[in-house]
Design an enzyme around this catalytic site. Sequence first.
Site, PDB file in Angstrom:
ATOM      1  N   ASP A 307      14.116  53.955  32.712  1.00  0.00           N
ATOM      2  CA  ASP A 307      13.632  53.494  31.358  1.00  0.00           C
ATOM      3  C   ASP A 307      12.628  54.282  30.868  1.00  0.00           C
ATOM      4  O   ASP A 307      11.591  55.024  31.849  1.00  0.00           O
ATOM      5  CB  ASP A 307      13.310  51.865  31.273  1.00  0.00           C
ATOM      6  CG  ASP A 307      12.825  51.439  30.062  1.00  0.00           C
ATOM      7  OD1 ASP A 307      13.534  51.825  28.887  1.00  0.00           O
ATOM      8  OD2 ASP A 307      11.962  50.458  29.690  1.00  0.00           O
ATOM      9  N   ASN A 315       8.911  57.609  18.704  1.00  0.00           N
ATOM     10  CA  ASN A 315       9.815  57.695  17.401  1.00  0.00           C
ATOM     11  C   ASN A 315       9.092  57.389  16.028  1.00  0.00           C
ATOM     12  O   ASN A 315       9.016  58.084  14.917  1.00  0.00           O
ATOM     13  CB  ASN A 315      10.950  56.652  17.404  1.00  0.00           C
ATOM     14  CG  ASN A 315      12.178  57.276  18.184  1.00  0.00           C
ATOM     15  OD1 ASN A 315      12.541  58.115  18.237  1.00  0.00           O
ATOM     16  ND2 ASN A 315      13.038  56.339  18.814  1.00  0.00           N
ATOM     17  N   HIS A 320      11.941  60.538  14.379  1.00  0.00           N
ATOM     18  CA  HIS A 320      13.291  60.350  15.414  1.00  0.00           C
ATOM     19  C   HIS A 320      13.760  61.654  15.944  1.00  0.00           C
ATOM     20  O   HIS A 320      14.660  61.574  16.876  1.00  0.00           O
ATOM     21  CB  HIS A 320      14.274  59.602  14.488  1.00  0.00           C
ATOM     22  CG  HIS A 320      14.165  58.231  14.389  1.00  0.00           C
ATOM     23  ND1 HIS A 320      14.321  57.282  15.330  1.00  0.00           N
ATOM     24  CD2 HIS A 320      13.412  57.456  13.260  1.00  0.00           C
ATOM     25  CE1 HIS A 320      14.103  55.997  14.766  1.00  0.00           C
ATOM     26  NE2 HIS A 320      13.429  56.143  13.636  1.00  0.00           N
ATOM     27  N   ASP A 324      14.952  62.199  19.571  1.00  0.00           N
ATOM     28  CA  ASP A 324      16.197  62.755  20.116  1.00  0.00           C
ATOM     29  C   ASP A 324      16.025  63.893  21.073  1.00  0.00           C
ATOM     30  O   ASP A 324      16.563  64.023  21.957  1.00  0.00           O
ATOM     31  CB  ASP A 324      17.176  63.242  18.874  1.00  0.00           C
ATOM     32  CG  ASP A 324      17.471  62.020  17.900  1.00  0.00           C
ATOM     33  OD1 ASP A 324      17.487  60.918  18.411  1.00  0.00           O
ATOM     34  OD2 ASP A 324      18.044  62.180  16.764  1.00  0.00           O
ATOM     35  N   ASP A 350      17.242  53.633  25.110  1.00  0.00           N
ATOM     36  CA  ASP A 350      16.109  54.734  25.745  1.00  0.00           C
ATOM     37  C   ASP A 350      16.313  54.604  27.221  1.00  0.00           C
ATOM     38  O   ASP A 350      15.289  54.894  28.022  1.00  0.00           O
ATOM     39  CB  ASP A 350      14.694  54.162  25.263  1.00  0.00           C
ATOM     40  CG  ASP A 350      14.486  52.684  25.642  1.00  0.00           C
ATOM     41  OD1 ASP A 350      15.624  51.987  26.125  1.00  0.00           O
ATOM     42  OD2 ASP A 350      13.360  52.418  25.128  1.00  0.00           O
TER      43      ASP A 350
END
Length: 350
Positions: A307, A315, A320, A324, A350
């Site tokens: 994780d 973000n 974002h 990414d 994620d």
Amino acid sequence: MSRNVLLVLADAAEAKTVRRSLVDSRDGPFKVEYVNRCGDAIKRLGSQGGEEIAAVVVDLSLPDSQGIETLEQLQHASPHVPILVLSHLRDEDVARLAVQRGAQDYLLQERLDGHSLARALSSMLERSAYAEALFLESQRAQVTLNSIGDAVISTDVAGNVTYLNAVAESMTGWSRLEASGRPLQEVLHIIDGDSREAALNPLAMAMLHNKSVSLSANCVLIRRDGYESGIEDTAAPMHDARGQVTGAVIVFHDVSVARAMSLRMSYLAQHDFLTELPNRLLLNDRLTQAIASAQRHRTLVAVLFLDVDHFKHINDSLGHAIGDQLLQSIAQRLVACVRHSDTVSRHGGD
């Protein structure tokens, strides 16, 4: 069908007799126009006024033209109009030569009776109409075949090319003139896309089994210049009036884009769009296979779940797009850390 006849005779008395026999014939009725010179006949054939001339009846010995020259001038003036030659016995050799040069037939004036000329003329007009109908049908077929989006190639029973339409010329790199008479394998070079081996000749199979056949899956056409394209096709035998196989025709089209799209859609259905890692669907399949393999070989399967902590903060603070890029970087590093036979999957956000 027009039955307007142009009569071209030097002798007016002979012309009168011939004209009467045609007008009064039961094989008619014929409408007869008379001239006595080749020049006048040429003017009438080129004239736009009046009824179209359906046939010419001519004595090749005229005041202004003699022999084969007369025939050639009339043919040049109106190539599509059939010509019947009237000849005297002394000129029969010239009449025979005229038939060899394109006249439909000849009759000897010394042997004419009340019906022979009319019958010969009527038969000539029927043959001409039939030939014109065949030509129009051929033209319609030609236009149709060049208008469709598929490639079309036909062969004779020996497997030599007899026809290509415009699309086939483009896809194979061969013009119809160059390809005509060549073995199909030389013009239509098809291989199996997986094995790279030569594919079975579909037209030969169609003629052998006397039924329509299709290419095997994943066939590739290699154009004359080496360019490759995926194709799909159907081949069918051609028959004569007695049902005997006389050749075959193949219809095919380029499916390279469709195949690429299908592969891409299949890939996207099993992979994450951002990282291009296997998604949950593909992971479940590989995990099931790994467990089955482990049970069969009495080994173990390792599963590690990772994780990214505080990913929402990235973000929210950096945007974002940066988030990414981070996920893509993590994916690349994880793939680089494991074996080719292992699976790295993006299971969630994620």
